[in-house]
Design an enzyme around this catalytic site. Structure first.
Site, PDB file in Angstrom:
ATOM      1  N   LYS A  29       0.882  -1.169   0.000  1.00  0.00           N
ATOM      2  CA  LYS A  29       0.000   0.000   0.000  1.00  0.00           C
ATOM      3  C   LYS A  29       0.918   1.217   0.000  1.00  0.00           C
ATOM      4  CE  LYS A  29      -1.684   2.937   2.296  1.00  0.00           C
ATOM      5  NZ  LYS A  29      -1.506   4.405   2.067  1.00  0.00           N
ATOM      6  N   GLU A  76      10.601   1.261   9.794  1.00  0.00           N
ATOM      7  CA  GLU A  76      11.587   2.317   9.517  1.00  0.00           C
ATOM      8  C   GLU A  76      10.871   3.629   9.765  1.00  0.00           C
ATOM      9  OE1 GLU A  76      14.670   2.028   8.814  1.00  0.00           O
ATOM     10  OE2 GLU A  76      14.888  -0.040   8.155  1.00  0.00           O
TER      11      GLU A  76
HETATM   12  P1  NAD Z   1       2.882   8.394   7.542  1.00  0.00           P
HETATM   13  O1  NAD Z   1       3.210   7.636   8.770  1.00  0.00           O
HETATM   14  O2  NAD Z   1       1.885   9.463   7.614  1.00  0.00           O
HETATM   15  O3  NAD Z   1       2.362   7.396   6.401  1.00  0.00           O
HETATM   16  C1  NAD Z   1       3.127   6.275   5.991  1.00  0.00           C
HETATM   17  C2  NAD Z   1       2.206   5.274   5.338  1.00  0.00           C
HETATM   18  O4  NAD Z   1       1.337   4.725   6.325  1.00  0.00           O
HETATM   19  C3  NAD Z   1       1.303   5.850   4.247  1.00  0.00           C
HETATM   20  O5  NAD Z   1       1.215   4.912   3.188  1.00  0.00           O
HETATM   21  C4  NAD Z   1      -0.036   5.989   4.971  1.00  0.00           C
HETATM   22  O6  NAD Z   1      -1.152   5.963   4.109  1.00  0.00           O
HETATM   23  C5  NAD Z   1      -0.007   4.757   5.849  1.00  0.00           C
HETATM   24  N1  NAD Z   1      -0.914   4.797   7.005  1.00  0.00           N
HETATM   25  C6  NAD Z   1      -1.491   5.851   7.595  1.00  0.00           C
HETATM   26  N2  NAD Z   1      -2.261   5.452   8.641  1.00  0.00           N
HETATM   27  C7  NAD Z   1      -2.140   4.109   8.714  1.00  0.00           C
HETATM   28  C8  NAD Z   1      -2.675   3.110   9.598  1.00  0.00           C
HETATM   29  N3  NAD Z   1      -3.463   3.429  10.623  1.00  0.00           N
HETATM   30  N4  NAD Z   1      -2.333   1.835   9.382  1.00  0.00           N
HETATM   31  C9  NAD Z   1      -1.502   1.480   8.375  1.00  0.00           C
HETATM   32  N5  NAD Z   1      -0.982   2.378   7.499  1.00  0.00           N
HETATM   33  C10 NAD Z   1      -1.293   3.676   7.674  1.00  0.00           C
HETATM   34  O7  NAD Z   1       4.284   8.918   6.970  1.00  0.00           O
HETATM   35  P2  NAD Z   1       4.547   9.827   5.697  1.00  0.00           P
HETATM   36  O8  NAD Z   1       4.099  11.211   6.043  1.00  0.00           O
HETATM   37  O9  NAD Z   1       4.006   9.172   4.479  1.00  0.00           O
HETATM   38  O10 NAD Z   1       6.145   9.767   5.597  1.00  0.00           O
HETATM   39  C11 NAD Z   1       6.967  10.563   6.364  1.00  0.00           C
HETATM   40  C12 NAD Z   1       7.504   9.809   7.557  1.00  0.00           C
HETATM   41  O11 NAD Z   1       8.183   8.635   7.107  1.00  0.00           O
HETATM   42  C13 NAD Z   1       8.536  10.582   8.325  1.00  0.00           C
HETATM   43  O12 NAD Z   1       8.298  10.455   9.709  1.00  0.00           O
HETATM   44  C14 NAD Z   1       9.847   9.924   7.953  1.00  0.00           C
HETATM   45  O13 NAD Z   1      10.870  10.060   8.904  1.00  0.00           O
HETATM   46  C15 NAD Z   1       9.439   8.515   7.753  1.00  0.00           C
HETATM   47  N6  NAD Z   1      10.397   7.827   6.894  1.00  0.00           N
HETATM   48  C16 NAD Z   1      11.256   6.922   7.457  1.00  0.00           C
HETATM   49  C17 NAD Z   1      12.210   6.287   6.672  1.00  0.00           C
HETATM   50  C18 NAD Z   1      13.192   5.302   7.259  1.00  0.00           C
HETATM   51  O14 NAD Z   1      13.785   4.544   6.497  1.00  0.00           O
HETATM   52  N7  NAD Z   1      13.385   5.276   8.571  1.00  0.00           N
HETATM   53  C19 NAD Z   1      12.276   6.564   5.314  1.00  0.00           C
HETATM   54  C20 NAD Z   1      11.389   7.490   4.782  1.00  0.00           C
HETATM   55  C21 NAD Z   1      10.448   8.100   5.583  1.00  0.00           C
END
Ligand code: NAD
Length: 493
Positions: free
Chosen positions: A170, A244
């Site tokens: 997803k 991650e």
């Molecule tokens: P997010 O947590 O808002 O969303 C990530 C994903 O989770 C999206 O696909 C979203 O639709 C999905 N999601 C949302 N609610 C959910 C739920 N209840 N259950 C399951 N899935 C759900 O993050 P974002 O804004 O898309 O990305 C930014 C974040 O990602 C930042 O905090 C960044 O640090 C982190 N990030 C981490 C890494 C790493 O390798 N550590 C790499 C890239 C980004």
């Protein structure tokens, strides 16, 4: 979407827009999956895992399909990169090479597919032969964010598939299209139907997927808050979970560093990708004696950063990826000033009329930051550097480790003894010394603390997608006493 080898719309016909942050206009639509679609995708992945050609595919065959995919990515990397730029406004000059390089992941993990070794174990009990096997876990739910949609998918896909699992992904609702195009390549590479499936939509779709009882393992990249929810979801029925998550990484500049080099590295750490990377070096720790010199040079180079069209080869900083992210970054500009930090540069929207309606802000540096300020503790996920002064090595390490995160850290120093001391004491999953932001398929990546669980990339990542089975074979002893498994098996003195 891709479900069981078929390109399908949502079962209720719903769609949502993908908005280009450079023009701030919709440019594509994607299906909004229903719970029924998610269920079909998971059951297709389950069926492919349990029966059909994938369930009996040899490691050599899995390796061959991964190599096919690698070749296709080499051919279409540039096109896949252009689509990601439309989705998230990151620079083509970064995403082009990053996407084409994903072929390397396919090749590296194709090599590992045939070397997922168990061990023979010399147990000190006579008449038994012991060995371990590493087996695929089953159906993997992958949930990815918007900042590097295909790289972060590949970090999961390559090891999971090399190990023989099947997957439903997803992607973020901000960046659905690139993953759908990636799915076309997976089909073309010859993977059997059901091995890889894509469902698109918002957080609810991610929740349906990760909660599904037929999922054996969740591989999630995203924010720490959603990661926590996903971990709790997994805990309910003991799904394997790797996460991650976010970061607030320290980039530490010692007085004995090559300062010009450190300035470039610190800029790469925080302003590349408009600061929208988990590994952003957003806390810049600078030794007192070079604080003035460093900040002067840091501000001067930052003010020369070319902000603009993410497709233009000379642009150095593109847009923020979506309206919510833009509003969040603007709110931290205010918070930094209210907390008493010194705004050294930026802190505003980019108001160049040439930039049109794009979601642009200026690269921003706050000086005199204290590590207990919100701009030093919370992940902003934007081009905002918080510069913190330190007196000596001990204080630098104390401030660096004073965070709930632990994804990465940078160390700038030409003193080899100091470098080893500091590397040993930093609590972070990746440490760059005199460089920043390099990653490679062969190097494990992941976080300490609230930055996550498990590792992606490297040989270690295969372990995230396998279960260990221990096998005991009797080769001539007897079950001498049914109530004492050790009877008759005491090793000779
Ligand atoms: P997010 O947590 O808002 O969303 C990530 C994903 O989770 C999206 O696909 C979203 O639709 C999905 N999601 C949302 N609610 C959910 C739920 N209840 N259950 C399951 N899935 C759900 O993050 P974002 O804004 O898309 O990305 C930014 C974040 O990602 C930042 O905090 C960044 O640090 C982190 N990030 C981490 C890494 C790493 O390798 N550590 C790499 C890239 C980004």
């Amino acid at each position: 979407m891709l479900i069981d080898g078929e390109n399908v719309a949502s079962s209720n016909g719903a769609t949502f827009d993908s908005v280009n942050p450079y023009t701030n206009q919709p440019w594509a639509t994607a299906p909004e999956a229903t719970e029924e679609d998610v269920n079909r995708a998971v059951l297709a992945a389950r069926a492919a895992f349990e029966s059909g050609p994938w369930s009996t595919a040899t490691p050599a065959h899995r390796a061959k399909l991964l190599r096919n995919l690698g070749a296709l990515i080499e051919e279409s990397g540039e096109e896949l990169a252009r689509v990601q730029v439309l989705e998230n406004g990151k620079l083509l000059r970064e995403l082009g090479p990053q996407t084409t390089a994903l072929a390397g992941h396919c090749y590296f993990f194709s090599g590992l597919a045939e070397t997922i070794f168990g061990q023979t174990v010399p147990v000190s009990i006579p008449n038994t032969v012991n060995f371990t096997m590493r087996e695929p876990i089953g159906v993997v739910a992958a949930v990815t964010p918007w900042n590097s949609p295909l790289a972060l998918l590949m970090w999961k896909f390559a090891p999971a598939i090399a190990a023989g699992n099947t997957m439903v992904v997803k992607p973020s609702e901000i960046t659905p299209i690139s993953t759908l195009l990636f799915a076309d390549l997976v089909q073309k590479a010859g993977f059997p139907k059901g091995v890889f499936n894509v469902v698109t939509g918002g957080g609810q779709v991610g929740a349906w997927l990760t909660e599904h009882p037929e999922i054996n393992k969740i591989a999630f990249t995203g924010s720490t808050n959603i990661g926590r929810q996903v971990a709790l979801t997994g805990a309910k029925n003991f799904k394997r979970v790797s996460l991650e998550l976010g970061g607030k990484s320290p980039n530490i500049v010692f007085a004995d560093a090559d300062i010009d080099n450190a300035v470039n590295g610190v800029i790469a750490g925080i302003f590349a990708a408009t600061g929208q990377t988990c590994l952003a070096g957003s806390r810049v720790l600078v030794e007192e004696s070079v604080y003035e010199e460093f900040t002067k040079k840091f501000v001067a180079r930052t003010e020369k950063i070319i902000v603009g069209d993410p497709n233009h080869p000379e642009t150095e900083m593109g847009t923020l990826a979506c309206r919510a992210q833009y509003d969040k970054v603007l709110s931290y500009f205010k918070i930094g000033v209210e907390e008493g930090a010194t705004l050294l540069t930026g802190g505003v929207k980019a108001n160049d009329p040439k930039l049109g309606g794009g979601l642009f802000v200026l690269p921003t540096i706050f000086g005199d930051v204290k590590n207990d300020m919100r701009i030093a503790r919370e992940e902003i996920f934007g081009p905002v550097a918080s510069v913190i002064k330190f007196k000596d090595e001990d204080e630098a390490i104390r401030i660096a480790n004073d965070t709930k995160f632990g994804l990465a850290a940078g160390v700038w120093s030409n003193d080899v003894k100091r470098v080893h001391r500091v590397v040993g004491k930093l609590r972070a999953g990746t440490i760059w010394v005199n460089n920043y932001r390099r990653t490679n398929y062969a190097m494990p990546f992941g976080g300490y603390g609230e930055s996550g669980l498990g590792r992606e990339n490297g040989v270690e990542s295969i372990h995230e997608y396998t279960e260990v089975k221990s096998v005991w074979i009797d080769i001539g002893g007897k079950v001498a006493d049914p109530f004492n498994p050790r009877a008759g098996q005491t090793p000779a003195k």
